[in-house]
Design an enzyme around this catalytic site. Structure first.
Site, short mmCIF file in Angstrom:
data_model
loop_
_atom_site.label_atom_id
_atom_site.label_comp_id
_atom_site.label_asym_id
_atom_site.label_seq_id
_atom_site.Cartn_x
_atom_site.Cartn_y
_atom_site.Cartn_z
N SER A 46 -1.73 -7.20 16.73
CA SER A 46 -1.85 -7.20 15.27
C SER A 46 -1.20 -8.44 14.67
CB SER A 46 -1.19 -5.95 14.69
OG SER A 46 -1.88 -4.79 15.08
N HIS B 74 1.35 -4.17 8.16
CA HIS B 74 1.90 -3.05 8.94
C HIS B 74 2.82 -3.53 10.06
CE1 HIS B 74 -1.57 -3.72 11.78
NE2 HIS B 74 -0.66 -3.34 12.66
N ASP C 146 -3.78 -5.44 4.16
CA ASP C 146 -2.97 -5.44 5.39
C ASP C 146 -2.58 -6.86 5.78
OD1 ASP C 146 -1.54 -4.30 7.45
OD2 ASP C 146 -3.24 -4.23 8.83
#
Length: 378
Positions: free
Chosen positions: A222, A113, A143
């Site tokens: 992230s 993402h 992911d």
């Protein structure tokens, strides 16, 4: 008769009155200042108290950060957009995140993402070097994504050692390094607060086996590493749970055991091949059949011809005039129960193509088992 006249005071007397008043004010102010200075203590600098040695846990945390910092990269992405009126194409900032140097060749592991929808990605290393990255491969269902930087003569920074996630325990100390809100190379500390968590995934089945931590993870973290107290990689930070969008003490990381299965395939093949049983099923149909039969499991709707499932003798559901007649229902894989299609896919993801697994099946009200070899899925 003499006339008496009255005269007014001369105007030159007024300035002298004003001058006297101002002089009195200054004298009063000077007297007050003198009194204050005589009563106030002398201002002297405070004596600095010696710190003493840092605690062993503090020194360990400092060393952990110093050893791992160079392997963490700052990622900024851009996206090409077209002007509606002129049709001109522009490159505009899209977002930022973190990544981890994986090997000497310059492969960078991050979240899918972080780079999803981006047309270009710029990497900055802790030593200040900047590189344009190329995309190697992605696995949206985990992911995870792999990019590459450098070229001939590229010198990779030191990499963090790899740990394991299968033996983690709730309460262990963990450390997250990343670039939250663009604040580069930030360290946060917490504990493992839960294990084997699941999150919904827009790109496929739920993301399973996630590590939950209370270490502060915010937008920009992230793709960064989650480390144990030995400085080993145990996960890739992926998401937070927060109504406000900022850290609320619940963060999640993809476990390193999953990373170790997926990343080598992304580097070598550019994609992740999911292990398959050679059967087909559907969530919506599965839910209806479970309600109708009262059996918790995954209903086999089709057996692929020539697959290992066919060789193992699995039987698919059949359409009849009365509806659907169930065939085999998978209730467990290697002894672990499954009740949804997502459960089965997540269990399969713990294995590699070519490995054998044992299925627990229900057929006609009777339980049986079947062993078959996993094959490449689509």
């Amino acid at each position: 008769m003499m006339r008496q006249t009255l005269t007014k005071p001369t105007s030159y007397a007024r300035p002298w009155i004003v001058v006297l008043i101002i002089m009195n004010v200054f004298l009063l102010a000077a007297s007050a200042a003198l009194l204050i200075n005589q009563s106030a203590p002398l201002a002297e600098p405070r004596v600095v108290t010696a710190r003493g040695d840092l605690g062993a846990d503090e020194r360990a945390t400092i060393d952990l950060f110093r050893n791992a910092r160079d392997s963490v990269v700052f990622i900024s992405t851009r996206q090409r957009v077209a002007d509606f009126w002129t049709r001109n194409v522009y490159s505009v900032p899209r977002g930022s995140g973190s990544g981890l140097v994986w090997d000497e060749a310059g492969h960078i592991v991050t979240n899918f993402h972080v780079i999803e929808g981006a047309s270009e990605a710029q990497m900055q290393l802790a030593d200040g070097r900047q590189f344009s990255a190329t995309l190697v491969g992605v696995s949206p269902q985990h992911d995870l994504a792999v990019l590459k930087i450098g070229g001939a003569g590229f010198t990779a920074p030191a990499r963090v050692p790899i740990g394991t996630s299968s033996d983690l325990q709730v309460g262990q100390n963990v450390f997250a390094i990343g670039n939250p809100f663009g604040l580069d190379w930030t360290l946060t500390k917490g504990i493992v607060s839960a294990l084997d968590r699941s999150l919904p995934n827009e790109n496929g089945p739920d993301i399973r086996h996630l590590i939950q931590t209370d270490a502060a993870i915010n937008p920009g973290n992230s793709g960064g590493p989650l480390l144990d107290s030995a400085g080993r990689l145990i996960g890739i930070n992926t998401a937070i749970y927060s109504p406000s969008g900022a850290s609320a003490g619940i963060g999640f990381a993809v476990p390193v055991d999953t990373v170790m299965r997926v990343v080598p395939q992304l580097i070598s093949e550019g994609r992740y091949t999911r292990p398959s049983l050679g059967v087909e099923s559907d969530d919506d149909i599965n839910d209806r059949l479970k309600r109708a039969s009262g059996i918790e499991g995954v209903f086999v709707l089709r057996v692929d011809p020539g697959s290992s499932a066919e060789r193992a003798g699995l039987v698919a559901a059949q359409r009849t005039r009365r509806g659907v007649a169930p065939g085999d229902i998978v209730t467990a894989l290697n002894g672990k129960p499954v009740s949804r299609v997502g459960d089965l896919l997540a269990r399969l993801d713990d294995f590699r193509v070519g490995q054998s697994v044992e299925l627990t099946l229900m057929r006609g009200g009777e339980e049986r088992t079947a062993r078959l070899e996993l094959e490449p899925g689509s």
